[in-house]
Design a protein around this motif. Structure first.
Motif, PDB file in Angstrom:
ATOM      1  N   ASP A   1       0.830  -1.204   0.000  1.00  0.00           N
ATOM      2  CA  ASP A   1       0.000   0.000   0.000  1.00  0.00           C
ATOM      3  C   ASP A   1       0.866   1.257   0.000  1.00  0.00           C
ATOM      4  O   ASP A   1       0.560   2.237  -0.689  1.00  0.00           O
ATOM      5  CB  ASP A   1      -0.916   0.017   1.231  1.00  0.00           C
ATOM      6  N   GLU A   2       1.940   1.225   0.766  1.00  0.00           N
ATOM      7  CA  GLU A   2       2.824   2.387   0.876  1.00  0.00           C
ATOM      8  C   GLU A   2       3.494   2.700  -0.465  1.00  0.00           C
ATOM      9  O   GLU A   2       3.604   3.866  -0.858  1.00  0.00           O
ATOM     10  CB  GLU A   2       3.891   2.135   1.939  1.00  0.00           C
ATOM     11  N   THR A   3       3.913   1.651  -1.167  1.00  0.00           N
ATOM     12  CA  THR A   3       4.546   1.850  -2.476  1.00  0.00           C
ATOM     13  C   THR A   3       3.582   2.524  -3.437  1.00  0.00           C
ATOM     14  O   THR A   3       3.939   3.482  -4.137  1.00  0.00           O
ATOM     15  CB  THR A   3       5.013   0.503  -3.054  1.00  0.00           C
ATOM     16  N   ILE A   4       2.344   2.039  -3.468  1.00  0.00           N
ATOM     17  CA  ILE A   4       1.340   2.632  -4.357  1.00  0.00           C
ATOM     18  C   ILE A   4       1.056   4.076  -3.961  1.00  0.00           C
ATOM     19  O   ILE A   4       0.949   4.963  -4.815  1.00  0.00           O
ATOM     20  CB  ILE A   4       0.051   1.788  -4.348  1.00  0.00           C
ATOM     21  N   HIS A   5       0.963   4.325  -2.663  1.00  0.00           N
ATOM     22  CA  HIS A   5       0.644   5.667  -2.166  1.00  0.00           C
ATOM     23  C   HIS A   5       1.671   6.698  -2.637  1.00  0.00           C
ATOM     24  O   HIS A   5       1.329   7.848  -2.919  1.00  0.00           O
ATOM     25  CB  HIS A   5       0.557   5.651  -0.641  1.00  0.00           C
ATOM     26  N   HIS A   6       2.925   6.292  -2.730  1.00  0.00           N
ATOM     27  CA  HIS A   6       3.994   7.224  -3.100  1.00  0.00           C
ATOM     28  C   HIS A   6       4.374   7.112  -4.586  1.00  0.00           C
ATOM     29  O   HIS A   6       5.437   7.608  -4.978  1.00  0.00           O
ATOM     30  CB  HIS A   6       5.226   6.977  -2.235  1.00  0.00           C
ATOM     31  N   SER A   7       3.524   6.496  -5.376  1.00  0.00           N
ATOM     32  CA  SER A   7       3.861   6.245  -6.778  1.00  0.00           C
ATOM     33  C   SER A   7       3.022   7.096  -7.733  1.00  0.00           C
ATOM     34  O   SER A   7       2.040   7.737  -7.342  1.00  0.00           O
ATOM     35  CB  SER A   7       3.626   4.767  -7.118  1.00  0.00           C
ATOM     36  N   LEU A   8       3.425   7.051  -8.998  1.00  0.00           N
ATOM     37  CA  LEU A   8       2.570   7.476 -10.100  1.00  0.00           C
ATOM     38  C   LEU A   8       1.794   6.246 -10.539  1.00  0.00           C
ATOM     39  O   LEU A   8       2.388   5.223 -10.898  1.00  0.00           O
ATOM     40  CB  LEU A   8       3.408   8.007 -11.270  1.00  0.00           C
ATOM     41  N   ALA A   9       0.463   6.319 -10.489  1.00  0.00           N
ATOM     42  CA  ALA A   9      -0.374   5.220 -10.975  1.00  0.00           C
ATOM     43  C   ALA A   9      -0.794   5.525 -12.406  1.00  0.00           C
ATOM     44  O   ALA A   9      -1.247   6.634 -12.704  1.00  0.00           O
ATOM     45  CB  ALA A   9      -1.607   5.056 -10.092  1.00  0.00           C
ATOM     46  N   ILE A  10      -0.611   4.554 -13.290  1.00  0.00           N
ATOM     47  CA  ILE A  10      -1.103   4.682 -14.663  1.00  0.00           C
ATOM     48  C   ILE A  10      -2.194   3.632 -14.843  1.00  0.00           C
ATOM     49  O   ILE A  10      -1.942   2.431 -14.759  1.00  0.00           O
ATOM     50  CB  ILE A  10       0.018   4.467 -15.693  1.00  0.00           C
ATOM     51  N   VAL A  11      -3.408   4.096 -15.067  1.00  0.00           N
ATOM     52  CA  VAL A  11      -4.573   3.222 -15.210  1.00  0.00           C
ATOM     53  C   VAL A  11      -4.895   3.082 -16.701  1.00  0.00           C
ATOM     54  O   VAL A  11      -5.125   4.076 -17.387  1.00  0.00           O
ATOM     55  CB  VAL A  11      -5.792   3.784 -14.453  1.00  0.00           C
ATOM     56  N   LEU A  12      -4.910   1.855 -17.185  1.00  0.00           N
ATOM     57  CA  LEU A  12      -5.074   1.594 -18.607  1.00  0.00           C
ATOM     58  C   LEU A  12      -6.370   0.851 -18.913  1.00  0.00           C
ATOM     59  O   LEU A  12      -6.805   0.001 -18.129  1.00  0.00           O
ATOM     60  CB  LEU A  12      -3.899   0.745 -19.114  1.00  0.00           C
ATOM     61  N   ASP A  13      -6.984   1.191 -20.048  1.00  0.00           N
ATOM     62  CA  ASP A  13      -8.083   0.403 -20.619  1.00  0.00           C
ATOM     63  C   ASP A  13      -9.249   0.222 -19.643  1.00  0.00           C
ATOM     64  O   ASP A  13      -9.880  -0.826 -19.621  1.00  0.00           O
ATOM     65  CB  ASP A  13      -7.528  -0.971 -21.057  1.00  0.00           C
ATOM     66  N   THR A  14      -9.533   1.238 -18.837  1.00  0.00           N
ATOM     67  CA  THR A  14     -10.548   1.120 -17.786  1.00  0.00           C
ATOM     68  C   THR A  14     -11.465   2.333 -17.802  1.00  0.00           C
ATOM     69  O   THR A  14     -11.005   3.460 -17.601  1.00  0.00           O
ATOM     70  CB  THR A  14      -9.885   0.991 -16.399  1.00  0.00           C
ATOM     71  N   ALA A  15     -12.750   2.105 -18.014  1.00  0.00           N
ATOM     72  CA  ALA A  15     -13.699   3.203 -18.182  1.00  0.00           C
ATOM     73  C   ALA A  15     -14.115   3.856 -16.869  1.00  0.00           C
ATOM     74  O   ALA A  15     -14.418   5.043 -16.831  1.00  0.00           O
ATOM     75  CB  ALA A  15     -14.945   2.709 -18.916  1.00  0.00           C
ATOM     76  N   ASN A  16     -14.134   3.082 -15.781  1.00  0.00           N
ATOM     77  CA  ASN A  16     -14.560   3.631 -14.492  1.00  0.00           C
ATOM     78  C   ASN A  16     -13.869   2.886 -13.359  1.00  0.00           C
ATOM     79  O   ASN A  16     -13.391   1.765 -13.536  1.00  0.00           O
ATOM     80  CB  ASN A  16     -16.078   3.563 -14.342  1.00  0.00           C
ATOM     81  N   SER A  17     -13.826   3.506 -12.195  1.00  0.00           N
ATOM     82  CA  SER A  17     -13.055   2.971 -11.069  1.00  0.00           C
ATOM     83  C   SER A  17     -13.582   1.623 -10.587  1.00  0.00           C
ATOM     84  O   SER A  17     -12.812   0.789 -10.097  1.00  0.00           O
ATOM     85  CB  SER A  17     -13.053   3.971  -9.908  1.00  0.00           C
ATOM     86  N   ALA A  18     -14.879   1.374 -10.738  1.00  0.00           N
ATOM     87  CA  ALA A  18     -15.444   0.095 -10.290  1.00  0.00           C
ATOM     88  C   ALA A  18     -14.887  -1.081 -11.075  1.00  0.00           C
ATOM     89  O   ALA A  18     -14.889  -2.216 -10.594  1.00  0.00           O
ATOM     90  CB  ALA A  18     -16.963   0.132 -10.404  1.00  0.00           C
TER      91      ALA A  18
END
Length: 305
Positions: A66-83
């Motif tokens: 969780d800590e790694t993700i919190h301090h990262s750049l997240a790149i979200v691909l091919d996903t229309a909505n958060s659900a």
């Protein structure tokens, strides 16, 4: 071009990058995720690059804290909505970039590049690297090319455009093996062959609409997973008399996921009525009852008129 330059700046400013995609990934989702991972590892060997979400034997994702993700750049691909995200922790990242070719449903990223006219997210990534004049390496090019031809079915879907071929040209120039990509995407096992025949045998035709409703036991008896079974909607395509086709696959007892396809008609509107979404001629829905499945088939018949 300004948006692409901002994405590059975000990537270059980040020490850690975590790459996310949607649940039950198809080849465009896996191809874009791992194609981007391999490309960034080649271009920025000093950075920590991770692939998040559920993997499989072929695509091994990373165990990320969780800590790694919190301090990262997240790149979200091919996903229309958060659900639909396979790992919702992307929303906890320090900065979020989203790259997607679906019709936008909600904003996920602090920086978003959405192109619903693109035939695949892999197409967009190839065009990004091409525009930046970056060399991504053969391994990344292979993943992106395979995702590209999977989503546009070897350049035959209605959203195939000149840029689709430009992306393919760039990826082949980077070392993608066209023959290998076709074999990986379109060669089938004996198990696939038998299940695809089951889908065809169960297909019901009425008024230019073809639909198959598949039960758990249909694919379980062949030792096939739901994620594989639900992708078989393409076996109902290419029939002269059929304008719309659909595959309904039982995920758990009494609960079905739908894949809706059309030559030219808008099936996205039908999907939206049941909290689904996607593209004009290719959409999906989750969590349907059998009653709703039959309702949707009637709506498809009505849309075909």
């Amino acid at each position: 071009m300004e948006k692409l330059n901002k994405i590059r700046q975000a990537i270059e400013n980040a020490e850690t990058i975590c790459i996310f995609r949607h649940q039950f990934p198809d080849q465009d989702a896996f191809g874009s995720q791992f194609g981007l991972k391999y490309a960034l590892q080649s271009l920025y060997p000093e950075k920590k690059i991770y692939a998040a979400g559920t993997g499989n034997e072929e695509y091994q994702t990373d165990d990320i804290s969780d800590e790694t993700i919190h301090h990262s750049l997240a790149i979200v691909l091919d996903t229309a909505n958060s659900a639909r995200m396979d790992d919702g922790r992307a929303l906890d990242a320090q900065e979020i970039v989203r790259i997607d070719h679906h019709v936008p449903v909600e904003q996920i990223g602090t920086l978003e590049w959405i192109d619903e006219k693109a035939s695949a997210t892999c197409e967009m990534l190839a065009l990004y690297f091409k525009a930046q004049k970056q060399r991504i390496g053969k391994k990344a090019a292979q993943e992106l090319y395979e995702g590209l031809i999977a989503d546009n079915i070897r350049f035959t879907t209605s959203n195939t455009r000149p840029q689709s071929f430009m992306a393919a040209t760039y990826l082949v120039e980077q070392g993608a093996d066209v023959q290998k990509a076709n074999e990986h995407n379109y060669a089938i096992t004996l198990k696939d062959f038998r299940y695809e025949n089951e889908v065809r045998n169960k297909a019901v035709y009425q008024d230019h609409v073809m639909a198959s409703i598949m039960q758990i036991e249909d694919y379980a008896k062949l030792d096939m997973e739901f994620a594989q079974a639900k992708e078989k909607v393409y076996v109902l395509a290419g029939i002269e008399e059929v304008d719309l086709w659909a595959l309904f696959t039982e995920k758990e007892p009494g609960i079905y996921n739908a894949s809706l396809r059309a030559k030219t008609k808008d099936v996205r509107q039908i999907a939206a009525c049941y909290n689904g979404g996607g593209h004009v001629c290719a959409a999906g829905i989750k969590g349907l009852s059998l009653k709703q499945v039959h309702e949707i088939i009637e709506l498809l018949i009505e849309a075909a008129k």
